[in-house]
Every structure is written in structure tokens, then in C-alpha cells.
Write a protein that holds these residues in place. Structure first.
Motif, mmCIF file in Angstrom:
data_model
loop_
_atom_site.group_PDB
_atom_site.id
_atom_site.type_symbol
_atom_site.label_atom_id
_atom_site.label_comp_id
_atom_site.label_asym_id
_atom_site.label_seq_id
_atom_site.Cartn_x
_atom_site.Cartn_y
_atom_site.Cartn_z
ATOM 1 N N ALA A 11 0.827 -1.202 0.000
ATOM 2 C CA ALA A 11 0.000 0.000 0.000
ATOM 3 C C ALA A 11 0.860 1.249 0.000
ATOM 4 O O ALA A 11 1.898 1.305 0.669
ATOM 5 N N THR A 71 -7.983 -5.623 -12.033
ATOM 6 C CA THR A 71 -8.837 -5.255 -10.915
ATOM 7 C C THR A 71 -10.114 -6.077 -10.994
ATOM 8 O O THR A 71 -10.477 -6.577 -12.069
ATOM 9 N N PRO A 129 -4.707 6.438 -7.556
ATOM 10 C CA PRO A 129 -5.632 5.408 -7.089
ATOM 11 C C PRO A 129 -6.040 4.429 -8.184
ATOM 12 O O PRO A 129 -6.249 3.247 -7.905
ATOM 13 N N THR A 159 -4.339 1.033 -8.659
ATOM 14 C CA THR A 159 -4.620 -0.071 -7.754
ATOM 15 C C THR A 159 -5.043 -1.301 -8.539
ATOM 16 O O THR A 159 -5.963 -1.246 -9.355
ATOM 17 N N GLN A 211 -0.434 -7.599 -4.989
ATOM 18 C CA GLN A 211 -1.404 -6.520 -4.855
ATOM 19 C C GLN A 211 -0.707 -5.186 -4.659
ATOM 20 O O GLN A 211 0.191 -5.056 -3.829
ATOM 21 N N THR A 238 -1.950 -1.273 -3.825
ATOM 22 C CA THR A 238 -3.076 -0.441 -3.430
ATOM 23 C C THR A 238 -2.608 0.993 -3.248
ATOM 24 O O THR A 238 -1.701 1.255 -2.453
ATOM 25 N N SER A 265 -3.843 4.733 -2.215
ATOM 26 C CA SER A 265 -4.908 5.449 -1.534
ATOM 27 C C SER A 265 -4.786 6.946 -1.752
ATOM 28 O O SER A 265 -3.693 7.480 -1.956
#
Length: 127
Positions: A11, A40, A88, A91, A122, A124, A126
Motif C-alpha cells: 500500500a 482489478t 488510485p 490499484t 497486490q 493499493t 490510496s
């Protein structure tokens, strides 16, 4: 014959950077063109970046040009994706892929028909 393992996902806040790695098995890593794809939920897997056997050529989807850099070191059997200015919409689960077939241009690199795939990692981003 090659097995691929991605690492480096996690992240990060928008505007940040992250680097992904993909390590391949075997002694003939240079015999494969390599690429990064991402996916996604509810969407098809999409091409992100590709690189030729000896790094003579690189290819990027328009949305990552100027932000992402793909590179490889055949001596280390490793592929990287340096991601800067993350958004974002970046992601996704990122996958590395390898294929022994020669490909001369973007058209064949972008197609998700590679022979070998990693398990995915993954990423991510934000706000």
C-alpha cells in the motif's frame, strides 16, 4: 520453462512510488520477452509494460508512460517495474509474464497470451 515470482507489492499513498520485482527460475531468462499486466475485480487483465529479450525495446500503455519504468537484468533473472506518481486508478493485482516468442512491436506485447505467469502481487494506492 520458467517459473515467475512477483514481490514488492503493498500500500502507498497517491503520488508515492513503489517498485515491483519478478524473479524467474532457470538459466535462460534472456530467452523470454517479459511484461507486466494488471487486473482489478470485474475488469480484464490489461497490459502495463513490456521489455524485449536484451532490453533493446520497451513498451508502455499510455496511462503509465512517463510514470512507470520497466527494466530487466538477465544475469539476475529479475524483472522490475518502477512506479512513480502513483494514482488510485493504479490499484490492481500486478502480474509478471514471460514468453519465448519473438515480438517486434507493441501489438503483440500487449496481448495477454504469454506462456508463463507469476502469481500476482497486490498494489493499493490510496488518496
Amino acid at each position: 520453462q520458467v517459473q515467475l515470482v512477483e514481490s514488492g507489492g503493498g500500500a502507498v499513498q497517491a503520488g508515492g512510488s513503489m517498485i515491483l520485482s519478478c524473479t524467474g527460475s532457470g538459466r535462460t531468462f534472456h530467452s523470454y520477452r517479459l511484461a507486466w499486466f494488471r487486473q482489478t475485480p470485474g475488469k480484464e487483465r490489461e497490459f502495463v509494460a513490456g521489455i524485449s529479450f536484451e532490453s533493446e525495446a520497451t513498451y508502455y500503455t499510455d496511462t503509465v508512460k512517463g510514470r512507470f519504468t520497466i527494466s530487466r537484468d538477465n544475469r539476475q533473472n529479475t524483472l522490475w517495474l518502477q512506479m512513480n506518481s502513483l494514482r488510485p486508478e493504479d490499484t490492481a493485482v500486478y502480474y509478471c509474464a514471460a514468453d519465448a516468442a519473438y515480438c517486434p512491436d507493441y501489438e503483440c506485447y500487449k496481448r495477454p497470451t504469454y506462456d508463463y505467469w507469476g502469481q500476482g502481487t497486490q498494489v493499493t494506492v490510496s488518496s
